[in-house]
Design an enzyme around this catalytic site. Structure first.
Site, short mmCIF file in Angstrom:
data_model
loop_
_atom_site.label_atom_id
_atom_site.label_comp_id
_atom_site.label_asym_id
_atom_site.label_seq_id
_atom_site.Cartn_x
_atom_site.Cartn_y
_atom_site.Cartn_z
N GLU A 3 61.08 21.05 47.47
CA GLU A 3 60.24 20.99 48.67
C GLU A 3 59.34 22.22 48.76
O GLU A 3 58.16 22.13 49.07
CB GLU A 3 61.11 20.91 49.94
CG GLU A 3 61.86 19.59 50.08
CD GLU A 3 60.97 18.38 49.93
OE1 GLU A 3 59.91 18.35 50.58
OE2 GLU A 3 61.29 17.48 49.15
N HIS A 54 56.47 22.69 46.26
CA HIS A 54 55.35 21.83 46.61
C HIS A 54 54.38 22.50 47.60
O HIS A 54 53.20 22.16 47.64
CB HIS A 54 55.91 20.55 47.21
CG HIS A 54 55.01 19.38 47.02
ND1 HIS A 54 55.46 18.10 47.03
CD2 HIS A 54 53.68 19.30 46.81
CE1 HIS A 54 54.45 17.28 46.85
NE2 HIS A 54 53.36 17.99 46.71
#
Length: 912
Positions: A329, A332
């Site tokens: 996560e 990103h």
């Protein structure tokens, strides 16, 4: 008044340039959004609606009378207001129209909107919270067993228009001010910090206004209303303030993820050479979600299963998955600015790949990164061998998330990294982040360009190998190559060729010539070069021509084995001539098998089993290779075999050969089982042994190995509501086996343990074990538990349904339940096509006859055809059944002969 457009005008709109509709794309640009939203939820029904007003400041780029907004399923108020900013004059509305099929709202004005002028548009709207839209309500029971709800958005990739009328073109970036009206006592969180709270005209509601966001696309907006508790993390030097929101009842299980998040962020700041792009981060941990995890600027959401970890009751694998998930996560975040819908696969794959380095940094003892990439490769090779596989570059055209494309993309970055070296790879990554443009579709070409530039600086690629050419050959066409290696033992020449590998080769009638740029690495007996993955040679691929064979000389002595594609660095399958397979087999059964590294051994066993399934090699060869597992101590090699064996076991379940096949497997497993489970002190010394024990126990009990059942029943006998000494990693197989042979009291004990547990992974283990029962009443009860309650997370519903369908006695019960209750189930899922397709996929995986296939085909045609976008899912689901049936027609008798041959069985099916 609102009018519906005729079909031919809708077709005309569809033909307008892509990137937002024609009028929208070229005539107007949004400069600023001010969105106010009131959310009202009915907690007992877990449904609700929202209403609000959006004020859009826009500039005219080409004179027009019409504003076209994106609107999907929202009711729009009649009183639309448009004001010219420099005079304050109001522009009156002539008419409004809706084109539902292309999700458009058109507002036509009485006078022309002038070039270069700014206007303010005010639109009022309302809509329903739903699983299929961008704003969703989930539920859970709190510690006092009171129902609670949480509302949360997911606007990417194309659902912003289900929450407010907007310009959905991703290249339109504008700042937002968000105002949320929510019940007193609930929290409101969004991308930005709270600016102020104020009273609402309803006494029991309050307004929360957030600070203005940077300019961004509408898909990046995110918010939630909840009754969670929050945990703040230690300050990150030069990093963002970090707060995590979760259910109070399970807050302590967030400790592990919360503790590693700052380390991961610090690692990425250093890796990317760039500060974190926001001042604060809120992490939302969701008890039920219609979406997978999603990160937005300043707000990240996770399903609980991906974030929570209990030191006492979670498995080793769960801890690794939590670390990996959090790392993905955050990786990103640095890339999400550059995102363009067409390049999701590129940035998701890149963040997936670099996230492994962060996990290695936080937990060096796991040596996680390469292991997880090899695991991923084994999964991708199976999925990508279907004839319906599509090019990664088209991945997001048909669905909103695409795990397969992301994972394949990550493997290609691993391949590229191994080719150009770490320094060039890192330099290129940093340059790319500094110089690429927000949301630009040219970012892919620019990334290949920077990788090429850095590779040239380090002189790491052969001069005729171009990064863009290499990567395009893997991303612009479906599937992957089968590399054939044929040795001439007289002349000592090796001929290497390539073709596309298909698991069901008869399926693609017109065989398109396909070729890839393939780096070739190889090793031979006595020359141990498994550490290096730099290519010795290349298979090249000029344009659309057929790839020409490559001839290599002096690769190995005639009596020595040779293996290609070391450490599975390239995602492809390899086959050899028969003599070389035999030489490799001899090496694997000898005392020096570990001279071939574990990842290459994993590829060999995965290849030989899947090649046999496709008819490229014989099942006699494949079963002989399985025999080498007797001496195998690395779990990754066992896992490579287990993936195929699980499918084989399922597809043979209703056949006459199943008992003979299980006999072959028991013979293979007995020694390894005794070695692992009959030694003093059953505690595992390290993660490899733990994972190996999990796989061997599962395989042994699945094939009815007597000592496995004895072990499981003995361990289970000590289980009570108060004491549980069963090792968590082994608990799933132990519970399942005990329930299979057990009583109603055993089943009820697991049900009570389930009710008491607040660890999501433990609850899932207990649910799937309860589905191992041989009693119809127990399976019925489980299906009712899954579908009747609103508070069961949909991931757990899928888990129960899969577990019941995979039970030999449960397939028909699960199918009948789905067919009989489909209307209620569609309603429960709010017509979410992806989630409903998963349920049918579970049944299709079990199909082995035309009759079963036709029954499911009829069911889908009759009951599911009205779901949005179902046609694409329908074709993919059917292929699973067709491939199983095709295998039975083409390969079943070959496997039967091989099993009879290797076991020397004299059972009737072997003699006749």
């Amino acid at each position: 008044e609102m009018i519906k457009l005729p079909w031919y005008l809708i077709v005309l709109h569809l033909c307008l340039p892509i990137g937002g509709t024609g009028a929208t794309a070229s005539n107007l640009r949004p400069l600023h959004y001010n969105l106010s939203l009131l959310t009202e939820v009915e907690p007992l029904k877990l449904s609700g609606n929202f209403s609000g007003e959006v004020i859009i400041r826009l500039r005219v780029w080409r004179e027009t009378r019409t504003i076209i907004l994106s609107n999907n399923g929202l009711q729009v108020g009649e009183n639309v207001l448009l004001v010219r900013r420099n005079t304050g004059g109001r522009v009156t509305v002539r008419k409004m129209w809706q084109a539902s099929s292309v999700h458009q709202l058109g507002i036509v004005f009485n006078s022309m909107l002038w070039l270069g002028e700014e206007y303010t548009l005010v639109v009022q709207f309302s809509g329903q919270l739903s699983r299929a839209s961008g704003y969703f309500v989930g539920g859970y029971m709190d510690s006092k067993h009171h129902p609670q709800w949480i509302a949360v958005t997911q606007l990417a990739p194309n659902l912003a228009n289900t929450v407010f009328p907007c310009f959905e073109n991703r290249t339109f970036l504008a700042p937002f001010i968000l105002n949320l009206a929510h019940p007193r006592g609930t929290n409101a969180v969004s991308n930005m910090r709270v600016l102020k709270t104020s009273d609402h005209e309803k006494d029991d509601y309050v307004w929360t206004t957030f600070q203005q966001t940077p300019a961004m696309s509408v898909q990046k907006l995110a918010f939630s209303i909840n009754r969670f508790t929050n945990r703040t993390s230690a300050e990150i030097p030069k990093g963002p303030a970090l707060t995590t929101w979760l259910r109070p009842k399970i807050a302590d299980q967030g400790d592990y993820a919360i503790s590693i998040t700052p380390q991961i962020i610090v690692f990425f700041i250093s890796l990317f050479g760039k500060p974190y792009p926001a001042m604060k981060i809120d992490q939302l941990v969701l008890p039920d979600t219609a979406y997978q995890s999603h990160e937005h600027l300043g707000l990240v959401s996770y399903p609980e299963a991906a974030f929570l970890y209990s030191a006492q009751r979670s498995t080793t694998r769960a801890k690794q998955q939590v670390a990996s998930h959090v790392a993905q996560e955050f990786a990103h975040h640095w890339l999400s600015d550059l995102e363009n819908a067409a390049l999701y696969w590129l940035h998701n794959g890149l963040s997936d790949y670099v996230s492994g380095f962060a996990v290695d940094n936080v937990e060096p003892a796991w040596r996680f990164h390469e292991l997880s990439m090899v695991r991923q490769a084994l999964a991708v090779l199976v999925e990508d061998s279907k004839s319906s596989a599509y090019p990664m570059s088209l991945a997001y055209a048909s669905k909103s998330s695409d795990t397969q494309a992301n994972q394949k993309s990550a493997l290609l970055f691993r391949m590229l990294h191994s080719l150009i070296g770490t320094q060039a790879f890192l330099n290129a990554l940093r340059l790319y982040l500094q110089r690429s443009h927000k949301g630009s579709s040219s970012n892919q070409a620019f990334l290949w360009h920077t990788l090429q530039e850095e590779s040239d600086n380090q002189m790491s690629l052969r001069q005729d190998i171009k990064v863009s050419q290499l990567m395009d050959s893997w991303t612009m066409q479906p599937g992957y190559p089968l590399i054939r290696v044929v040795r001439n033992y007289d002349t000592n020449e090796v001929t290497v060729t390539q073709e596309r590998f298909l698991r069901n080769p008869g399926k693609l009638m017109q065989k398109r010539q396909q070729c890839w740029w393939v780096p070739l690495t190889f090793a031979t007996a006595g020359i141990d070069s498994f550490v290096s993955t730099l290519p010795s040679e290349w298979l090249t691929c000029q344009g659309r021509q057929t790839a020409s064979p490559l001839i290599l000389n002096e690769v190995a002595q005639p009596d020595k084995w040779v293996v290609f594609n070391l450490r599975l660095a390239t995602p492809c399958r390899i086959t050899y001539d028969e003599r070389n397979w035999q030489l490799i087999g001899n090496a694997l059964s000898g005392t020096n098998a570990s001279s071939i590294d574990r990842f290459t051994r994993a590829q060999l066993i995965s290849d030989v089993l899947n090649l046999a399934g496709a008819g490229v090699v014989t099942y006699d060869l494949a079963l002989n290779f399985l025999g080498h597992l007797r001496n195998e101590d690395e779990f990754i090699v066992w896992q490579a075999a287990d993936t195929y064996l699980e499918w084989l076991h399922r597809t043979l379940r209703q056949t006459t050969i199943i008992s003979t096949f299980k006999g072959f497997m028991r013979d293979l497993l007995q020694t390894k089982f005794d070695e692992l489970f009959k030694r003093d002190g059953s505690a595992a010394e390290n993660a490899n042994i733990t994972e190996l024990m999990v796989i061997v126990l599962q395989l042994s009990c699945r094939t009815d190995l007597e000592s496995c059942a004895d072990f499981a029943l003995k361990e289970f006998a000590g289980l009570t509501l108060e004491t549980n000494r069963i090792p968590v990693d082994l608990s799933e197989t132990i519970y399942c086996t005990a329930i299979q042979f057990g009583t109603e009291a055993d089943w009820t004990l697991l049900r009570r343990l389930y009710t008491r547990s607040n660890v999501s992974e433990e609850r899932r283990i207990l649910l799937s074990a309860m589905a191992c029962s041989r009693e119809n009443w127990a399976l019925d009860k489980l299906l009712n538990l899954a579908f009747a309650g609103r508070y069961m997370p949909k991931d757990d519903v899928l888990l129960i349904f899969s577990a019941v369908a995979q039970n030999p006695l449960g397939y028909n019960i699960a199918k009948k339940y789905l067919v009989d209750n489909i209307k209620a189930i569609i309603k429960l899922y709010g017509s979410n096509t992806d989630e409903l397709a998963q349920l049918v996929t579970v049944l299709m995986k079990e199909v082995t006859t035309e009759e079963e296939l036709n029954a499911l085909r009829m069911f889908m045609r009759t009951d599911l055809q009205n779901l949005p976008g179902f046609e694409i899912a329908f074709r993919r689901i059917l292929e699973l059944g067709e491939d199983n049936i095709s295998w039975h027609n083409r390969q079943y008798h070959n496997l039967l002969a091989a099993v009879c041959n290797i076991t020397g069985s004299i059972e009737p099916q072997c003699i006749y």
